[in-house]
Write an enzyme that holds these catalytic residues in place. Structure first.
Site, PDB file in Angstrom:
ATOM      1  N   LYS A 194       0.838  -1.212   0.000  1.00  0.00           N
ATOM      2  CA  LYS A 194       0.000   0.000   0.000  1.00  0.00           C
ATOM      3  C   LYS A 194       0.875   1.266   0.000  1.00  0.00           C
ATOM      4  O   LYS A 194       0.642   2.219  -0.746  1.00  0.00           O
ATOM      5  CB  LYS A 194      -0.901  -0.023   1.244  1.00  0.00           C
ATOM      6  CG  LYS A 194      -1.631   1.271   1.531  1.00  0.00           C
ATOM      7  CD  LYS A 194      -2.671   1.544   0.492  1.00  0.00           C
ATOM      8  CE  LYS A 194      -3.282   2.916   0.656  1.00  0.00           C
ATOM      9  NZ  LYS A 194      -4.262   3.223  -0.358  1.00  0.00           N
ATOM     10  N   CYS A 248      -3.741  10.852   0.868  1.00  0.00           N
ATOM     11  CA  CYS A 248      -2.988   9.598   0.705  1.00  0.00           C
ATOM     12  C   CYS A 248      -1.556   9.853   0.279  1.00  0.00           C
ATOM     13  O   CYS A 248      -0.621   9.522   0.992  1.00  0.00           O
ATOM     14  CB  CYS A 248      -3.696   8.731  -0.322  1.00  0.00           C
ATOM     15  SG  CYS A 248      -5.417   8.503   0.108  1.00  0.00           S
TER      16      CYS A 248
END
Ligand code: SAJ
Length: 403
Positions: A194, A248
Protein backbone atom coordinates in the site's frame (compact mmCIF):
# COMPACT_ATOMS: atom_id res chain seq x y z
CA UNK A 1 -20.27 -9.05 9.80
CA UNK A 2 -19.34 -5.49 10.83
CA UNK A 3 -17.48 -2.64 9.16
CA UNK A 4 -15.96 -0.38 11.80
CA UNK A 5 -15.57 3.23 10.59
CA UNK A 6 -17.89 4.47 7.84
CA UNK A 7 -15.64 6.95 6.04
CA UNK A 8 -14.78 7.38 2.36
CA UNK A 9 -13.55 3.76 2.20
CA UNK A 10 -15.51 2.03 5.00
CA UNK A 11 -18.97 3.03 3.85
CA UNK A 12 -18.56 1.94 0.20
CA UNK A 13 -16.99 -1.34 1.40
CA UNK A 14 -19.89 -1.96 3.79
CA UNK A 15 -22.46 -1.21 1.08
CA UNK A 16 -20.76 -3.38 -1.56
CA UNK A 17 -20.69 -6.30 0.89
CA UNK A 18 -24.30 -5.75 1.94
CA UNK A 19 -25.36 -5.53 -1.71
CA UNK A 20 -23.82 -8.98 -2.22
CA UNK A 21 -26.44 -10.34 0.15
CA UNK A 22 -24.89 -10.61 3.63
CA UNK A 23 -25.98 -8.66 6.67
CA UNK A 24 -23.47 -5.91 7.34
CA UNK A 25 -23.51 -3.78 10.47
CA UNK A 26 -22.01 -0.38 9.78
CA UNK A 27 -20.54 0.88 13.06
CA UNK A 28 -19.29 4.43 13.60
CA UNK A 29 -18.79 6.59 16.68
CA UNK A 30 -20.17 9.62 14.78
CA UNK A 31 -23.85 9.63 15.77
CA UNK A 32 -24.68 12.31 13.18
CA UNK A 33 -23.43 10.01 10.42
CA UNK A 34 -25.34 7.02 11.77
CA UNK A 35 -28.46 9.20 12.10
CA UNK A 36 -28.23 10.29 8.46
CA UNK A 37 -27.72 6.70 7.26
CA UNK A 38 -30.66 5.49 9.35
CA UNK A 39 -32.80 8.17 7.66
CA UNK A 40 -31.66 6.84 4.28
CA UNK A 41 -29.26 9.71 3.55
CA UNK A 42 -25.58 9.52 2.66
CA UNK A 43 -23.02 11.57 4.64
CA UNK A 44 -20.99 12.33 1.46
CA UNK A 45 -21.30 12.00 -2.29
CA UNK A 46 -19.44 9.64 -4.57
CA UNK A 47 -20.47 8.46 -8.05
CA UNK A 48 -22.54 5.25 -7.80
CA UNK A 49 -22.75 5.33 -3.99
CA UNK A 50 -26.43 6.33 -3.92
CA UNK A 51 -27.44 3.38 -6.13
CA UNK A 52 -25.31 1.03 -4.07
CA UNK A 53 -26.98 2.35 -0.89
CA UNK A 54 -30.44 1.67 -2.33
CA UNK A 55 -29.52 -1.82 -3.52
CA UNK A 56 -27.86 -2.68 -0.18
CA UNK A 57 -30.74 -1.39 1.94
CA UNK A 58 -32.14 -4.75 2.98
CA UNK A 59 -28.81 -5.98 4.35
CA UNK A 60 -27.12 -2.82 5.66
CA UNK A 61 -27.64 -1.89 9.33
CA UNK A 62 -26.06 1.41 10.47
CA UNK A 63 -25.45 1.29 14.21
CA UNK A 64 -23.78 3.11 17.08
CA UNK A 65 -23.47 -0.18 18.99
CA UNK A 66 -20.72 -2.66 18.21
CA UNK A 67 -22.44 -6.06 17.96
CA UNK A 68 -20.76 -9.49 18.13
CA UNK A 69 -20.01 -10.56 14.53
CA UNK A 70 -18.11 -13.29 12.72
CA UNK A 71 -15.94 -10.79 10.88
CA UNK A 72 -14.83 -7.19 11.44
CA UNK A 73 -13.33 -4.90 8.80
CA UNK A 74 -11.56 -1.92 10.38
CA UNK A 75 -11.50 1.17 8.16
CA UNK A 76 -10.39 3.90 10.56
CA UNK A 77 -8.43 7.02 9.73
CA UNK A 78 -4.70 6.96 10.46
CA UNK A 79 -3.69 10.62 10.52
CA UNK A 80 -0.12 11.80 10.46
CA UNK A 81 1.44 13.05 13.69
CA UNK A 82 3.46 16.27 14.10
CA UNK A 83 6.58 14.07 13.81
CA UNK A 84 5.36 12.66 10.46
CA UNK A 85 4.61 9.22 11.91
CA UNK A 86 1.40 7.22 11.71
CA UNK A 87 -1.17 7.98 14.42
CA UNK A 88 -2.70 4.56 15.22
CA UNK A 89 -4.94 5.81 18.01
CA UNK A 90 -8.25 5.34 16.13
CA UNK A 91 -7.21 1.85 15.05
CA UNK A 92 -6.19 0.98 18.61
CA UNK A 93 -9.50 2.12 20.11
CA UNK A 94 -11.42 0.25 17.42
CA UNK A 95 -9.45 -2.97 18.08
CA UNK A 96 -10.04 -2.54 21.83
CA UNK A 97 -13.78 -2.18 21.15
CA UNK A 98 -13.70 -5.33 18.97
CA UNK A 99 -11.85 -7.20 21.75
CA UNK A 100 -14.88 -6.69 24.01
CA UNK A 101 -17.19 -8.59 21.62
CA UNK A 102 -14.65 -11.00 20.08
CA UNK A 103 -15.64 -14.70 20.00
CA UNK A 104 -13.54 -17.74 19.16
CA UNK A 105 -12.78 -18.01 15.41
CA UNK A 106 -13.79 -14.46 14.47
CA UNK A 107 -11.98 -12.81 11.57
CA UNK A 108 -10.48 -9.33 12.02
CA UNK A 109 -9.33 -7.39 8.93
CA UNK A 110 -7.42 -4.12 9.06
CA UNK A 111 -7.85 -1.84 6.01
CA UNK A 112 -6.40 1.43 7.35
CA UNK A 113 -3.08 2.58 5.90
CA UNK A 114 -0.41 1.87 8.53
CA UNK A 115 3.34 1.55 8.97
CA UNK A 116 4.65 -1.94 8.08
CA UNK A 117 4.40 -4.28 11.07
CA UNK A 118 1.31 -2.70 12.67
CA UNK A 119 -1.06 -5.63 12.03
CA UNK A 120 1.36 -8.29 13.33
CA UNK A 121 2.47 -6.03 16.19
CA UNK A 122 -0.14 -3.69 17.66
CA UNK A 123 -3.31 -5.35 16.35
CA UNK A 124 -2.33 -8.96 16.98
CA UNK A 125 -1.11 -8.28 20.53
CA UNK A 126 -4.34 -6.49 21.47
CA UNK A 127 -6.45 -9.34 20.09
CA UNK A 128 -4.30 -11.89 21.94
CA UNK A 129 -5.18 -10.27 25.27
CA UNK A 130 -8.72 -11.70 24.87
CA UNK A 131 -7.42 -15.31 24.96
CA UNK A 132 -9.72 -16.10 21.99
CA UNK A 133 -8.77 -17.92 18.75
CA UNK A 134 -8.95 -15.49 15.82
CA UNK A 135 -8.02 -15.02 12.18
CA UNK A 136 -6.34 -11.77 11.22
CA UNK A 137 -5.59 -10.06 7.88
CA UNK A 138 -4.48 -6.82 6.33
CA UNK A 139 -6.15 -5.63 3.12
CA UNK A 140 -5.37 -2.24 1.67
CA UNK A 141 -7.93 -0.27 -0.26
CA UNK A 142 -6.84 1.16 -3.58
CA UNK A 143 -9.82 3.14 -4.73
CA UNK A 144 -9.43 6.67 -5.99
CA UNK A 145 -11.84 9.37 -4.79
CA UNK A 146 -14.25 10.12 -7.62
CA UNK A 147 -14.26 6.50 -8.84
CA UNK A 148 -14.32 4.61 -5.55
CA UNK A 149 -17.19 2.22 -6.20
CA UNK A 150 -15.93 1.04 -9.53
CA UNK A 151 -12.23 0.82 -8.49
CA UNK A 152 -13.12 -1.07 -5.29
CA UNK A 153 -14.63 -3.78 -7.42
CA UNK A 154 -12.29 -3.96 -10.38
CA UNK A 155 -8.82 -3.28 -8.87
CA UNK A 156 -6.51 -6.10 -7.86
CA UNK A 157 -6.51 -6.63 -4.08
CA UNK A 158 -3.57 -7.71 -1.97
CA UNK A 159 -4.54 -9.71 1.09
CA UNK A 160 -1.99 -10.32 3.83
CA UNK A 161 -2.86 -13.02 6.37
CA UNK A 162 -1.57 -13.93 9.81
CA UNK A 163 -1.63 -17.44 8.32
CA UNK A 164 -3.01 -19.05 5.17
CA UNK A 165 -6.37 -19.76 6.79
CA UNK A 166 -6.80 -16.06 7.65
CA UNK A 167 -5.88 -15.04 4.09
CA UNK A 168 -8.28 -17.57 2.54
CA UNK A 169 -11.20 -16.56 4.75
CA UNK A 170 -10.58 -12.91 3.86
CA UNK A 171 -10.38 -13.73 0.17
CA UNK A 172 -13.75 -15.50 0.34
CA UNK A 173 -15.28 -12.34 1.81
CA UNK A 174 -13.79 -9.91 -0.71
CA UNK A 175 -14.65 -12.19 -3.61
CA UNK A 176 -18.27 -11.30 -2.93
CA UNK A 177 -17.72 -7.93 -4.65
CA UNK A 178 -14.17 -7.78 -6.07
CA UNK A 179 -13.91 -8.78 -9.73
CA UNK A 180 -10.17 -7.96 -9.98
CA UNK A 181 -7.55 -10.58 -9.12
CA UNK A 182 -6.88 -11.25 -5.43
CA UNK A 183 -3.29 -11.95 -4.37
CA UNK A 184 -2.39 -13.55 -1.05
CA UNK A 185 0.69 -12.71 1.02
CA UNK A 186 1.65 -11.94 4.63
CA UNK A 187 0.37 -8.93 6.60
CA UNK A 188 3.58 -6.86 6.61
CA UNK A 189 4.13 -7.27 2.86
CA UNK A 190 0.52 -6.23 2.21
CA UNK A 191 0.96 -3.13 4.42
CA UNK A 192 4.17 -2.28 2.54
CA UNK A 193 2.55 -2.67 -0.88
CA UNK A 194 0.00 0.00 0.00
CA UNK A 195 2.78 2.43 0.94
CA UNK A 196 4.87 1.54 -2.11
CA UNK A 197 1.97 2.37 -4.46
CA UNK A 198 1.54 5.89 -3.15
CA UNK A 199 5.28 6.45 -2.66
CA UNK A 200 5.89 5.51 -6.30
CA UNK A 201 3.44 8.21 -7.32
CA UNK A 202 4.87 10.80 -4.93
CA UNK A 203 8.47 10.24 -6.04
CA UNK A 204 7.40 10.30 -9.70
CA UNK A 205 5.53 13.61 -9.21
CA UNK A 206 8.57 15.03 -7.35
CA UNK A 207 10.74 14.13 -10.33
CA UNK A 208 8.27 15.86 -12.67
CA UNK A 209 8.30 18.95 -10.41
CA UNK A 210 12.09 19.03 -10.29
CA UNK A 211 12.26 18.67 -14.08
CA UNK A 212 9.70 21.48 -14.45
CA UNK A 213 11.83 23.87 -12.42
CA UNK A 214 15.12 22.89 -14.10
CA UNK A 215 14.00 22.59 -17.73
CA UNK A 216 11.92 25.78 -17.79
CA UNK A 217 15.13 27.66 -16.92
CA UNK A 218 16.66 26.15 -20.07
CA UNK A 219 13.74 27.34 -22.18
CA UNK A 220 12.21 23.85 -22.44
CA UNK A 221 8.46 23.31 -22.15
CA UNK A 222 8.47 20.46 -19.60
CA UNK A 223 4.92 19.39 -20.43
CA UNK A 224 5.91 18.77 -24.03
CA UNK A 225 9.18 17.09 -22.96
CA UNK A 226 7.34 14.72 -20.57
CA UNK A 227 4.68 13.95 -23.18
CA UNK A 228 7.40 12.98 -25.65
CA UNK A 229 9.44 11.00 -23.09
CA UNK A 230 6.31 8.99 -22.24
CA UNK A 231 6.24 7.60 -25.78
CA UNK A 232 9.10 5.37 -24.60
CA UNK A 233 7.48 2.02 -23.74
CA UNK A 234 9.08 1.86 -20.29
CA UNK A 235 8.74 5.49 -19.20
CA UNK A 236 5.68 6.78 -17.36
CA UNK A 237 6.43 10.20 -15.93
CA UNK A 238 3.74 11.98 -13.97
CA UNK A 239 2.91 15.67 -14.23
CA UNK A 240 4.27 18.66 -12.35
CA UNK A 241 1.82 20.76 -10.39
CA UNK A 242 1.28 23.19 -7.50
CA UNK A 243 1.91 20.50 -4.87
CA UNK A 244 0.52 17.14 -3.87
CA UNK A 245 -2.71 17.14 -1.90
CA UNK A 246 -5.26 14.59 -0.74
CA UNK A 247 -5.11 12.35 2.24
CA UNK A 248 -2.99 9.60 0.70
CA UNK A 249 -0.05 10.57 -1.47
CA UNK A 250 0.84 13.58 0.69
CA UNK A 251 0.80 11.39 3.81
CA UNK A 252 1.54 7.70 3.18
CA UNK A 253 5.20 7.99 2.08
CA UNK A 254 6.03 9.42 5.52
CA UNK A 255 5.08 6.05 7.06
CA UNK A 256 8.05 4.54 5.22
CA UNK A 257 10.52 7.33 5.89
CA UNK A 258 13.50 6.40 8.01
CA UNK A 259 17.25 7.19 8.15
CA UNK A 260 17.79 4.91 5.18
CA UNK A 261 15.12 6.39 2.87
CA UNK A 262 16.55 9.77 1.79
CA UNK A 263 14.89 9.59 -1.64
CA UNK A 264 11.37 9.13 -0.27
CA UNK A 265 11.93 11.92 2.23
CA UNK A 266 13.33 14.29 -0.41
CA UNK A 267 10.39 13.62 -2.73
CA UNK A 268 7.98 14.60 0.05
CA UNK A 269 9.95 17.79 0.68
CA UNK A 270 10.06 18.69 -3.04
CA UNK A 271 6.30 18.24 -3.40
CA UNK A 272 5.56 20.07 -0.15
CA UNK A 273 7.81 22.90 -1.37
CA UNK A 274 5.82 23.50 -4.56
CA UNK A 275 3.21 25.89 -3.08
CA UNK A 276 6.02 28.16 -1.92
CA UNK A 277 7.64 28.05 -5.39
CA UNK A 278 4.27 28.86 -6.98
CA UNK A 279 3.90 31.83 -4.62
CA UNK A 280 7.38 33.06 -5.60
CA UNK A 281 6.33 32.95 -9.26
CA UNK A 282 3.09 34.81 -8.53
CA UNK A 283 5.11 37.49 -6.71
CA UNK A 284 7.35 37.87 -9.77
CA UNK A 285 4.28 38.37 -11.96
CA UNK A 286 2.80 40.95 -9.61
CA UNK A 287 5.99 42.92 -8.91
CA UNK A 288 4.35 46.21 -9.88
CA UNK A 289 0.94 45.65 -8.34
CA UNK A 290 0.62 47.06 -4.83
CA UNK A 291 -1.93 45.41 -2.47
CA UNK A 292 -2.74 42.91 -5.20
CA UNK A 293 -5.74 40.61 -5.10
CA UNK A 294 -5.13 37.04 -6.23
CA UNK A 295 -7.89 34.63 -7.24
CA UNK A 296 -7.12 30.94 -6.76
CA UNK A 297 -9.07 28.81 -9.23
CA UNK A 298 -9.79 25.49 -7.54
CA UNK A 299 -9.93 24.49 -3.90
CA UNK A 300 -10.16 20.72 -4.42
CA UNK A 301 -6.81 18.91 -4.13
CA UNK A 302 -7.18 17.52 -7.66
CA UNK A 303 -9.39 17.87 -10.72
CA UNK A 304 -13.07 17.02 -10.90
CA UNK A 305 -13.57 16.10 -7.22
CA UNK A 306 -15.09 18.15 -4.40
CA UNK A 307 -12.53 16.99 -1.83
CA UNK A 308 -10.26 19.68 -0.36
CA UNK A 309 -8.25 17.54 2.09
CA UNK A 310 -4.60 18.69 2.24
CA UNK A 311 -5.23 20.85 -0.81
CA UNK A 312 -2.20 22.91 -1.94
CA UNK A 313 -4.68 25.76 -2.54
CA UNK A 314 -4.89 26.41 1.20
CA UNK A 315 -1.09 26.45 1.57
CA UNK A 316 -0.77 28.87 -1.35
CA UNK A 317 -3.53 31.05 0.16
CA UNK A 318 -1.81 31.15 3.57
CA UNK A 319 1.58 32.00 2.06
CA UNK A 320 0.12 34.77 -0.12
CA UNK A 321 -1.78 36.27 2.81
CA UNK A 322 1.33 36.22 4.97
CA UNK A 323 2.95 38.37 2.28
CA UNK A 324 0.09 40.89 2.34
CA UNK A 325 -1.90 39.75 -0.71
CA UNK A 326 -5.68 39.58 -0.65
CA UNK A 327 -6.82 36.13 -1.74
CA UNK A 328 -10.16 34.93 -3.09
CA UNK A 329 -11.10 31.32 -3.75
CA UNK A 330 -13.23 30.02 -6.60
CA UNK A 331 -14.37 26.42 -6.98
CA UNK A 332 -17.88 25.71 -8.31
CA UNK A 333 -17.39 21.98 -7.67
CA UNK A 334 -17.15 22.41 -3.92
CA UNK A 335 -20.44 21.68 -2.19
CA UNK A 336 -19.77 24.12 0.66
CA UNK A 337 -21.46 27.53 0.57
CA UNK A 338 -20.65 30.25 -0.35
CA UNK A 339 -18.13 28.57 -2.68
CA UNK A 340 -20.76 26.55 -4.51
CA UNK A 341 -22.81 29.54 -5.70
CA UNK A 342 -20.06 32.13 -6.15
CA UNK A 343 -19.91 33.51 -9.69
CA UNK A 344 -16.54 33.85 -11.42
CA UNK A 345 -17.29 37.52 -12.19
CA UNK A 346 -17.72 38.19 -8.46
CA UNK A 347 -14.20 36.95 -7.62
CA UNK A 348 -12.46 38.52 -10.61
CA UNK A 349 -13.77 42.05 -9.83
CA UNK A 350 -10.74 44.36 -9.40
CA UNK A 351 -8.43 41.34 -9.04
CA UNK A 352 -4.85 41.34 -10.33
CA UNK A 353 -4.06 37.70 -10.98
CA UNK A 354 -5.87 34.42 -11.62
CA UNK A 355 -3.99 31.33 -10.52
CA UNK A 356 -5.21 28.04 -11.92
CA UNK A 357 -4.45 25.60 -9.08
CA UNK A 358 -6.84 22.66 -9.53
CA UNK A 359 -7.13 20.82 -12.84
CA UNK A 360 -10.95 20.82 -12.99
CA UNK A 361 -12.02 20.23 -16.61
CA UNK A 362 -14.53 23.11 -16.37
CA UNK A 363 -11.65 25.58 -16.05
CA UNK A 364 -10.69 24.80 -19.65
CA UNK A 365 -14.00 26.33 -20.72
CA UNK A 366 -13.48 29.71 -19.06
CA UNK A 367 -13.70 32.32 -21.82
CA UNK A 368 -11.01 34.93 -21.08
CA UNK A 369 -12.80 37.51 -23.25
CA UNK A 370 -15.68 37.46 -20.77
CA UNK A 371 -13.39 38.44 -17.88
CA UNK A 372 -13.53 42.19 -18.17
CA UNK A 373 -13.56 43.44 -14.59
CA UNK A 374 -10.00 42.70 -13.38
CA UNK A 375 -7.69 45.50 -12.28
CA UNK A 376 -4.76 43.90 -14.09
CA UNK A 377 -4.99 40.84 -16.29
CA UNK A 378 -2.53 38.16 -15.20
CA UNK A 379 -2.93 34.40 -15.39
CA UNK A 380 -0.62 31.89 -13.74
CA UNK A 381 -1.44 28.35 -14.82
CA UNK A 382 0.11 25.64 -12.63
CA UNK A 383 -1.45 22.79 -14.66
CA UNK A 384 -0.76 23.75 -18.28
CA UNK A 385 -4.50 23.59 -18.95
CA UNK A 386 -5.27 26.88 -20.62
CA UNK A 387 -4.82 27.93 -24.22
CA UNK A 388 -2.07 30.51 -23.72
CA UNK A 389 -2.65 32.31 -27.09
CA UNK A 390 -6.38 32.62 -26.45
CA UNK A 391 -5.77 34.25 -23.05
CA UNK A 392 -3.07 36.53 -24.47
CA UNK A 393 -5.48 37.65 -27.20
CA UNK A 394 -7.89 38.62 -24.44
CA UNK A 395 -5.20 40.88 -22.96
CA UNK A 396 -3.78 38.56 -20.28
CA UNK A 397 -0.13 38.20 -19.36
CA UNK A 398 0.22 34.44 -19.05
CA UNK A 399 2.78 32.35 -17.21
CA UNK A 400 2.67 28.55 -17.05
CA UNK A 401 4.53 26.44 -14.48
CA UNK A 402 7.28 24.47 -16.22
CA UNK A 403 7.34 26.54 -19.41
N1 SAJ B 1 -0.74 15.03 -8.90
C1 SAJ B 1 0.27 15.72 -9.56
N2 SAJ B 1 0.77 15.20 -10.72
C2 SAJ B 1 0.32 14.02 -11.24
C3 SAJ B 1 -0.70 13.32 -10.56
C4 SAJ B 1 -1.22 13.83 -9.39
O1 SAJ B 1 0.71 16.80 -9.13
O2 SAJ B 1 0.83 13.60 -12.28
C5 SAJ B 1 -1.30 15.54 -7.64
C6 SAJ B 1 -2.80 15.76 -7.70
O3 SAJ B 1 -3.12 17.01 -8.23
C7 SAJ B 1 -3.18 15.61 -6.23
C8 SAJ B 1 -2.19 14.58 -5.70
O4 SAJ B 1 -1.13 14.54 -6.65
O5 SAJ B 1 -2.99 16.83 -5.54
C9 SAJ B 1 -2.73 13.20 -5.45
O6 SAJ B 1 -3.65 12.84 -6.44
P1 SAJ B 1 -3.79 11.35 -7.04
O7 SAJ B 1 -4.89 11.33 -8.02
O8 SAJ B 1 -2.47 10.90 -7.55
O9 SAJ B 1 -4.06 10.45 -5.76
P2 SAJ B 1 -5.20 10.32 -4.62
O10 SAJ B 1 -4.58 10.76 -3.35
O11 SAJ B 1 -6.50 10.91 -5.01
O12 SAJ B 1 -5.38 8.72 -4.60
C10 SAJ B 1 -4.25 7.86 -4.41
C11 SAJ B 1 -4.32 6.71 -5.41
N3 SAJ B 1 -3.06 6.00 -5.41
C12 SAJ B 1 -2.43 5.70 -6.55
O13 SAJ B 1 -2.86 5.99 -7.66
C13 SAJ B 1 -1.15 4.93 -6.41
C14 SAJ B 1 -5.47 5.78 -5.03
O14 SAJ B 1 -5.47 4.64 -5.85
C15 SAJ B 1 -5.33 5.35 -3.57
O15 SAJ B 1 -6.44 4.56 -3.16
C16 SAJ B 1 -5.33 6.58 -2.70
O16 SAJ B 1 -4.22 7.40 -3.08
C17 SAJ B 1 -5.23 6.14 -1.25
O17 SAJ B 1 -6.27 6.07 -0.57
O18 SAJ B 1 -4.15 5.76 -0.82
Amino acid sequence: MTVVGLGYMGLPTALLLARSGITVYGYDIDSRKIGLLQEGRLPFEEPGLQDCFKEAKQFFVPTEQLHPSDAFILTLPTPITEENTCDNSFVISAVKAVCKVLKDDDLVILESTVAPGTTMGVVRSLLETTGKRFSLSYVSEKAIPGDTISEMQRNHRIIGGLNIESAKRTKALYERFVTGAIHLTDCTTAESVKLIENTYRDVNIALANELALRLSKLGVNVWEAIRLANFHPRVHLHKPGPGVGGHCIAVDPWFLVSDDTPLICQARLINDGMPSIVVGMIEEMLRDAKHATVVLLGVAYKGNVDDDRESPTYTIKGLLESKGYRVRLYDPLMKKEPMRSTELSAVTKDADCLVLVTDHTIFKNIDPKKITNMRSKNLFDTRNMTDQKNWEHAGFTVRVLGR
